[in-house]
Write a protein that holds these residues in place. Structure first.
Motif: not given
Length: 526
Positions: A184-185, A195-201, A203-213
């Protein structure tokens, strides 16, 4: 002409005139002989003669300048070549049985390399236009693999610097195109895992650190989108169900901080601009003055200033139009005494509704139009409105000016509405006079609630009909049926309006004795 001399052995000649005489032995001498050429044995003349090394290759004589001469045995595939040279790798002749190829050069980038063997992957020579590399081994973990291609991520072999290599460029499996194990990340959405992976971990964007939206209620504040996030979807705390910070005037009642919130700045509607309430008489008057008021605990003063002290109780602002005030909570197996008279204030309301308490019903009687009996099986019901109970029935207020325990006759038919549980909808049931119950026990009401017949008998029940909902008054012998200190014996105490035994065998109107009577009864007024 030059002369050459040939050594000739002569035998003893017989001389004329010398009969009978022989000379024993022999004599060797030289005779001149005439021969063409320049004396070097090649029958050639000119400046190339006399040791020029161009003898007759193929005459079976190894002459100067020749390494061998087998005559007719000088062949391209033999050990002596047509040039009278000993066969050697690189001479351009294929020496059968010893060479696999011979292209007459020492170039190791073509199809025939050193040792006169065909070029092959792993021979240590890079075959031009055929191989990219050749490191003389078949180790697939170094920079040149056994196909003589430069190793790379995606070739199916794990090399130095790679954590995995599954031979494909699919970024959705557990080994993406970077040949690093998926996590994840990493920027790649792993199928069936993320469910998502925005290349970081973060928790304050559209894909939180556990890779869920990110969603409102996940406990992470989505920067630029949410004002707050308290990990729930409850309205009534500091962060609303819309993930906005609660404030007076937002239309959401902030429990413990606001008495009301009607989403306006009208000071004359019962909910002031500072979100404080004018003390309300009942939950119904509160509902009328502030229609958006949610379910919850509110301060009520049903008899107004100068009477009983205001008190907190629960208001159901949702069920059947809302405006219902909870005035009684009873656990039927809490004692062996039954429900006391309703015209008394007893006990202290608890949020869990695990104890017995009640408000004097006469405080509400004058303005009341309806009552509801609701029961919950096997569990307390903290924060519940009427719709959260297992069974509930609405009855009209009796015609008397006050509530009365008296019941010395058969019951009257009344119109009822089943709000929750089996047999929903309008129907009929029976109650006695102004008691909100039925049955004659020494002239007093036996059971609170409704019956499906007009009986006056304390023990004439067990039909378990949809509109048969009641629990024993203190005057009924069923109030002490069995012993609450001996679970399993105090089972025949209430009737839950047609509920199946699977809910709780004790509510099936004395039809079974499997379990203790774990019913919680409530009365509501509007």
């Amino acid at each position: 002409m030059n002369r050459a001399f040939v050594v000739v052995p002569l035998t003893l000649l017989t001389l004329t005139g010398c009969p009978g005489g022989e000379v024993e032995g022999s004599t060797t001498f030289q005779l001149p002989a005439t021969q063409e050429g320049d004396g070097d044995g090649d029958n050639e003349t000119g400046t190339t003669g006399d040791g020029d090394g161009d003898g007759d290759c193929g005459n079976s004589i190894v002459e100067p300048g020749e390494e061998c001469d087998l005559g007719d045995g000088n062949v391209e595939s033999g050990n002596c070549t047509p040039d009278c040279k000993i066969a050697a790798c690189g001479d351009g002749y294929l020496y059968t049985g010893f060479e696999e190829c011979d292209d007459g050069n020492t170039d190791n980038t073509d199809a025939c390399v050193a040792g006169c063997v065909p070029a092959s992957c792993g021979d240590g020579f890079v075959h031009e236009s055929v191989e990219i590399c050749d490191d003389a081994n078949d180790d697939n973990t170094d920079e040149c693999n056994d196909q003589c291609l430069l190793t790379s991520c995606g070739d199916g072999v794990i090399q130095a610097g790679e954590q995995c290599d599954d031979g494909n460029a699919d970024d959705t499996d557990d080994c993406p195109g970077t040949c690093q194990l998926a996590y994840c990340g990493d920027g790649f959405i792993q199928d069936q895992v993320e469910l998502c992976d925005d290349g970081n971990q973060l928790d304050n964007d559209g894909c939180v650190g556990i890779c869920v939206e990110a969603v409102c209620g996940d406990g992470f504040i989505w920067e630029g989108v949410e004002e707050c996030d308290d990990a729930n979807d409850i309205d009534g705390d500091a962060c609303t169900a819309a993930c906005t910070e609660a404030f007076c005037g937002d239309g959401v009642h902030w429990q413990g901080m606001e008495e009301c919130d009607d989403a306006n700045m009208d000071n004359e509607d019962g909910c002031a601009n500072d979100c404080t309430l004018d003390v309300q008489y009942t939950c119904n008057t509160l509902k009328i003055s502030a229609p958006n008021t949610p379910d919850g605990m509110y301060l009520l003063d049903p008899d107004g200033p100068g009477g009983a002290e205001p008190f907190l109780t629960f208001c159901d602002m949702t069920t059947d139009g809302g405006g219902w005030t909870l005035i009684l909570n009873r656990v039927v197996d809490s004692d062996n005494t039954g429900q006391p008279d309703l015209d008394a204030t007893l006990g202290n309301p608890d949020a869990a509704r695990a104890t017995n308490w009640q408000f004097n019903i006469d405080l509400f009687w004058a303005d009341a139009t309806d009552f509801v009996f609701a029961d919950k099986e096997n569990a307390d019901c903290q924060g519940c409105n009427i719709g959260d109970y297992d069974s509930a029935i609405r009855v009209p207020k009796p015609a008397g000016n006050t509530w009365s325990r008296t019941c010395n006759a058969t019951s009257d038919m009344i119109n009822v509405t089943k709000l929750v549980g089996p047999s929903l909808g309008d129907g009929v049931a029976f109650q006695c006079a102004d008691s909100l119950g039925w049955g004659t026990c020494g002239g007093n009401v036996c059971h609170y609630g409704t019956h499906t017949t007009n009986t006056s008998s304390n023990g004439s029940w067990s039909q378990n009909g949809g509109n048969e909902m009641h629990f024993p008054a203190t005057y009924s012998s069923y109030a002490s049926y069995g012993d609450v200190n001996s679970p399993g014996s105090a089972w025949c105490r209430s009737c839950g309006g047609g509920q199946a035994a699977v809910v709780n065998s004790s509510v099936t109107c004395c039809n079974t004795s499997q379990f203790n009577a774990r019913s919680r009864w409530t009365i509501w007024v509007r």
